[in-house]
Design a protein around this motif. Structure first.
Motif, PDB file in Angstrom:
ATOM      1  N   VAL A  50       0.845  -1.190   0.000  1.00 43.64           N
ATOM      2  CA  VAL A  50       0.000   0.000   0.000  1.00 43.64           C
ATOM      3  C   VAL A  50       0.882   1.243   0.000  1.00 43.64           C
ATOM      4  CG1 VAL A  50      -1.797   1.274   1.226  1.00 43.64           C
ATOM      5  CG2 VAL A  50      -1.814  -1.236   1.243  1.00 43.64           C
ATOM      6  N   LEU A  51       0.616   2.160  -0.929  1.00 48.06           N
ATOM      7  CA  LEU A  51       1.311   3.441  -1.003  1.00 48.06           C
ATOM      8  C   LEU A  51       0.609   4.423  -0.080  1.00 48.06           C
ATOM      9  CD1 LEU A  51       3.400   5.364  -2.375  1.00 48.06           C
ATOM     10  CD2 LEU A  51       1.642   5.803  -4.127  1.00 48.06           C
ATOM     11  N   VAL A  52       1.358   5.026   0.842  1.00 47.88           N
ATOM     12  CA  VAL A  52       0.794   5.928   1.841  1.00 47.88           C
ATOM     13  C   VAL A  52       1.507   7.270   1.760  1.00 47.88           C
ATOM     14  CG1 VAL A  52       0.320   6.292   4.299  1.00 47.88           C
ATOM     15  CG2 VAL A  52       0.306   3.969   3.360  1.00 47.88           C
ATOM     16  N   GLN A  78      -1.259   8.194  -7.991  1.00 46.07           N
ATOM     17  CA  GLN A  78      -1.328   6.837  -8.514  1.00 46.07           C
ATOM     18  C   GLN A  78      -2.257   6.851  -9.717  1.00 46.07           C
ATOM     19  OE1 GLN A  78      -4.017   4.101  -6.684  1.00 46.07           O
ATOM     20  NE2 GLN A  78      -2.524   2.425  -6.716  1.00 46.07           N
ATOM     21  N   ASN A  79      -1.723   6.473 -10.874  1.00 47.70           N
ATOM     22  CA  ASN A  79      -2.495   6.481 -12.115  1.00 47.70           C
ATOM     23  C   ASN A  79      -3.146   7.834 -12.379  1.00 47.70           C
ATOM     24  OD1 ASN A  79      -1.879   3.742 -12.514  1.00 47.70           O
ATOM     25  ND2 ASN A  79      -3.591   3.126 -11.235  1.00 47.70           N
ATOM     26  N   GLY A  80      -2.390   8.897 -12.065  1.00 48.00           N
ATOM     27  CA  GLY A  80      -2.841  10.245 -12.380  1.00 48.00           C
ATOM     28  C   GLY A  80      -3.757  10.881 -11.362  1.00 48.00           C
ATOM     29  N   ARG A  81      -4.071  10.216 -10.252  1.00 45.70           N
ATOM     30  CA  ARG A  81      -4.979  10.769  -9.260  1.00 45.70           C
ATOM     31  C   ARG A  81      -4.277  10.837  -7.913  1.00 45.70           C
ATOM     32  NH1 ARG A  81      -9.775  11.196 -11.637  1.00 45.70           N
ATOM     33  NH2 ARG A  81     -10.823  11.757  -9.715  1.00 45.70           N
ATOM     34  N   ARG A  82      -4.491  11.959  -7.234  1.00 48.19           N
ATOM     35  CA  ARG A  82      -3.854  12.148  -5.932  1.00 48.19           C
ATOM     36  C   ARG A  82      -4.522  11.254  -4.893  1.00 48.19           C
ATOM     37  NH1 ARG A  82      -2.224  17.975  -3.225  1.00 48.19           N
ATOM     38  NH2 ARG A  82      -1.069  17.100  -1.448  1.00 48.19           N
ATOM     39  N   ILE A  83      -3.695  10.601  -4.077  1.00 52.48           N
ATOM     40  CA  ILE A  83      -4.240   9.659  -3.090  1.00 52.48           C
ATOM     41  C   ILE A  83      -3.626   9.925  -1.709  1.00 52.48           C
ATOM     42  CG2 ILE A  83      -4.747   7.847  -4.762  1.00 52.48           C
ATOM     43  CD1 ILE A  83      -1.714   7.405  -2.594  1.00 52.48           C
ATOM     44  N   ARG A  84      -4.390   9.526  -0.683  1.00 55.16           N
ATOM     45  CA  ARG A  84      -3.819   9.501   0.668  1.00 55.16           C
ATOM     46  C   ARG A  84      -3.126   8.165   0.891  1.00 55.16           C
ATOM     47  NH1 ARG A  84      -8.746  12.253   2.171  1.00 55.16           N
ATOM     48  NH2 ARG A  84      -8.274  14.355   2.912  1.00 55.16           N
ATOM     49  N   ARG A 117      -6.134  14.123 -13.915  1.00 50.13           N
ATOM     50  CA  ARG A 117      -5.483  14.158 -12.616  1.00 50.13           C
ATOM     51  C   ARG A 117      -6.155  15.182 -11.729  1.00 50.13           C
ATOM     52  NH1 ARG A 117       0.372  14.707 -13.104  1.00 50.13           N
ATOM     53  NH2 ARG A 117       0.024  16.303 -11.573  1.00 50.13           N
ATOM     54  N   THR A 118      -6.268  14.873 -10.441  1.00 48.62           N
ATOM     55  CA  THR A 118      -6.754  15.861  -9.498  1.00 48.62           C
ATOM     56  C   THR A 118      -5.721  16.961  -9.403  1.00 48.62           C
ATOM     57  OG1 THR A 118      -7.833  14.128  -8.247  1.00 48.62           O
ATOM     58  CG2 THR A 118      -7.510  16.232  -7.128  1.00 48.62           C
ATOM     59  N   PRO A 119      -6.104  18.242  -9.591  1.00 47.54           N
ATOM     60  CA  PRO A 119      -5.117  19.314  -9.504  1.00 47.54           C
ATOM     61  C   PRO A 119      -4.372  19.260  -8.174  1.00 47.54           C
ATOM     62  CG  PRO A 119      -7.202  20.139 -10.367  1.00 47.54           C
ATOM     63  CD  PRO A 119      -7.445  18.740  -9.920  1.00 47.54           C
ATOM     64  N   SER A 138     -10.416  10.320  -1.130  1.00 46.72           N
ATOM     65  CA  SER A 138     -10.500   9.283  -0.117  1.00 46.72           C
ATOM     66  C   SER A 138     -10.121   7.967  -0.772  1.00 46.72           C
ATOM     67  CB  SER A 138     -11.918   9.183   0.444  1.00 46.72           C
ATOM     68  OG  SER A 138     -12.286  10.404   1.033  1.00 46.72           O
ATOM     69  N   PRO A 139      -9.444   7.095  -0.008  1.00 50.47           N
ATOM     70  CA  PRO A 139      -9.045   5.827  -0.630  1.00 50.47           C
ATOM     71  C   PRO A 139     -10.229   5.030  -1.119  1.00 50.47           C
ATOM     72  CG  PRO A 139      -8.661   5.814   1.756  1.00 50.47           C
ATOM     73  CD  PRO A 139      -9.071   7.192   1.394  1.00 50.47           C
ATOM     74  N   GLU A 140     -10.203   4.663  -2.387  1.00 49.96           N
ATOM     75  CA  GLU A 140     -11.243   3.849  -3.004  1.00 49.96           C
ATOM     76  C   GLU A 140     -10.587   2.655  -3.656  1.00 49.96           C
ATOM     77  OE1 GLU A 140     -14.415   4.196  -2.896  1.00 49.96           O
ATOM     78  OE2 GLU A 140     -14.550   6.166  -1.949  1.00 49.96           O
ATOM     79  N   PRO A 141     -11.303   1.572  -3.823  1.00 48.96           N
ATOM     80  CA  PRO A 141     -10.712   0.437  -4.542  1.00 48.96           C
ATOM     81  C   PRO A 141     -10.314   0.860  -5.940  1.00 48.96           C
ATOM     82  CG  PRO A 141     -12.733  -0.214  -3.433  1.00 48.96           C
ATOM     83  CD  PRO A 141     -12.645   1.280  -3.320  1.00 48.96           C
ATOM     84  N   ARG A 142      -9.145   0.471  -6.345  1.00 50.34           N
ATOM     85  CA  ARG A 142      -8.634   0.810  -7.670  1.00 50.34           C
ATOM     86  C   ARG A 142      -9.529   0.189  -8.734  1.00 50.34           C
ATOM     87  NH1 ARG A 142      -5.070  -1.995 -10.840  1.00 50.34           N
ATOM     88  NH2 ARG A 142      -3.727  -0.770 -12.225  1.00 50.34           N
ATOM     89  N   SER A 143      -9.836   0.992  -9.767  1.00 50.09           N
ATOM     90  CA  SER A 143     -10.783   0.531 -10.781  1.00 50.09           C
ATOM     91  C   SER A 143     -10.290  -0.738 -11.460  1.00 50.09           C
ATOM     92  CB  SER A 143     -11.004   1.630 -11.833  1.00 50.09           C
ATOM     93  OG  SER A 143      -9.786   1.960 -12.461  1.00 50.09           O
TER      94      SER A 143
END
Length: 462
Positions: free
Chosen positions: A80-82, A92-98, A386-388, A395-400
């Motif tokens: 898990v990337l934190v 991750q894949n162009g979207r900002r994640i926690r 990508r989220t600016p 919020s963490p969601e299951p990866r598509s």
């Protein structure tokens, strides 16, 4: 790490090697760094710390990287990337994640650093070995080299070979490499889509003078031209069914009869054919004769699409720029590099090469290529966003793609039922590699249960 810019303190006492069932060679999930410099971070410890500070497990120098930027934690079978409250965020894949679980072919961005998550064989855990040229212009990462190793194993045999892969994946390169490794005579390539049905007999088998109007001289056919060599039939499914029947007879008998001649001629030809779709599907649709498929399907090699080997994209792109220019190739802005990694490239490596050539022609004077330098049609075709960086992370969601993996696993299990547990045949039915099938099954289901040797049924583990 194997580059001075990326310091990786590996703990060899804790192995996180992914063990696949049924004797698949051991491999390790890795971050393959592709920008701004190549590098490799095997995920072989329970905790990998990434940031600008020298005490981090992986030191990533750069103004956009925080001292303690991110951490990769092992949680059961997942990594898990934190985000460690970094200033510029983790993507991750162009979207900002926690935080988010990592999966094969994910694109990770930390500041200006970009990596592709992929499995690497344990005997290739060196940054210089992960993406390299097998021959000039033939760039290959782990997935493509796995297919190439199968080609090398059968090259010296007399088996016919079927190459299956989307347009632009390198089927012709594979065919030429196979021929070179075989040590046979001449290579004769035929584009079956360009062979008119009414002229196919004459082109394939030749003709004698006077055999038809306009036949003013004897002419040998492609079979005779390839005698003691290799006949490469590209896009086999586009050959007319009547011609497929004559091709089958020539292969069965090892003899051909030129038009206008009763006597047949012996020919020793090794046939390599290429198709974009799985040949089993072409047989089901009626585009390919089942008996011809059985004759040609000595060995079937699946060539994965570029979206399944993203670690190659920037190398192909930059090699093309270097070949097109006369000096040092331009530097890629991180936003452009990330876009190139995230785009699915439906026409595969051929499309990457065309994109690089187009940019070079229009922006040859630029020393730093930006996202705005991309051809407009490609920018419009790119569906990801990508989220600016100024906005809070999602919020963490299951990866598509995890959902896609679950769907593919369900299809694979059904195919295993239909094939009595034969993983290779089931994988071919789904047009995926055997290695990919094993990865889907690993830790979830015992494929042997489907062979009927133990009785009962087996379901994936939760």
């Amino acid at each position: 790490m194997h580059t001075p810019e990326l310091v990786n303190e590996r703990d060899t006492t804790k192995s996180a090697i992914r063990q696949a069932p049924l004797a698949v060679p051991a491999e390790t999930l890795c971050l393959v760094w592709v920008h701004p410099r190549p590098g490799l971070t095997p995920l072989d410890t329970d905790r990998v710390r990434l940031g600008r500070a020298a005490e981090q497990t992986v030191c990533l120098p750069g103004d956009q990287v925080s001292r303690e930027h991110a951490e990769i934690q092992r949680r059961g079978r997942r990594w898990v990337l934190v985000d460690q409250q970094s200033k510029n965020g983790c993507f991750q894949n162009g979207r900002r994640i926690r935080e988010a679980p990592l999966a094969d072919q994910d694109v990770v961005r930390l500041g200006e650093w970009l990596a592709v998550v992929t499995f690497v064989p344990n005997d290739e855990l060196d940054a210089a070995l992960v993406v390299r040229e097998l021959e000039p212009g033939f760039v290959a990462g782990p997935a493509l080299r796995a297919a190439f190793r199968r080609l090398e194993a059968v090259a010296a045999s007399s088996l016919n070979v079927m190459l299956v892969g989307e347009t632009g994946t390198g089927k012709e390169l594979f065919a030429r490499s196979l021929h070179t490794l075989s040590g046979r005579g001449s290579l004769v390539a035929v584009n079956c889509a360009a062979v008119p049905e009414q002229l196919a007999d004459a082109q394939l088998f030749g003709y004698k003078k006077g055999a038809f109007t306009g036949a003013s001289n004897d002419q040998i056919g492609l079979f005779q031209s390839a005698a003691r060599g290799t006949l490469f039939l590209d896009e086999l499914g586009d050959l007319a069914l009547r011609v497929q029947g004559k091709l089958l007879r020539a292969l069965q008998e090892g003899r051909v009869a030129p038009l206008g001649q009763l006597e047949t001629l012996a020919v020793d030809v090794r046939v390599v054919c290429a198709m974009q779709e799985a040949p089993e599907r072409a047989v089901e649709s009626g585009a390919l004769r089942a008996d011809l498929f059985a004759r040609l399907n000595g060995v079937q090699i699946l060539i994965p699409p570029l979206r399944a080997r993203r670690e190659e994209v920037l190398t192909i792109f930059q090699h093309t720029l270097a070949e097109a220019g006369t000096g040092a190739p331009p530097v890629l802005d991180p936003d452009l590099a990330e876009w190139l990694l995230l785009y699915d490239w439906p026409l595969n490596a051929r499309e990457v090469v065309q994109c690089a050539r187009s940019i070079h022609v229009e922006h040859a004077a630029e020393r730093r290529l930006q996202l705005a330098h991309l051809p407009p049609a490609l920018l419009l075709a790119h569906g990801r966003s990508r989220t600016p960086r100024g906005l809070p992370p999602e919020s963490p969601e299951p990866r598509s793609s995890a959902t896609a993996d679950e769907r593919l696993l369900a299809q694979l299990l059904e195919a295993l039922r239909e094939t009595s547990g034969n993983v290779s045949v089931a994988a071919r039915k789904l047009h995926i590699s055997r290695q990919r099938a094993y990865r889907l099954l690993a830790g979830r289901v015992d494929a042997w249960d489907w062979r009927g040797n133990r009785g009962g049924t087996s379901e994936p583990l939760a």
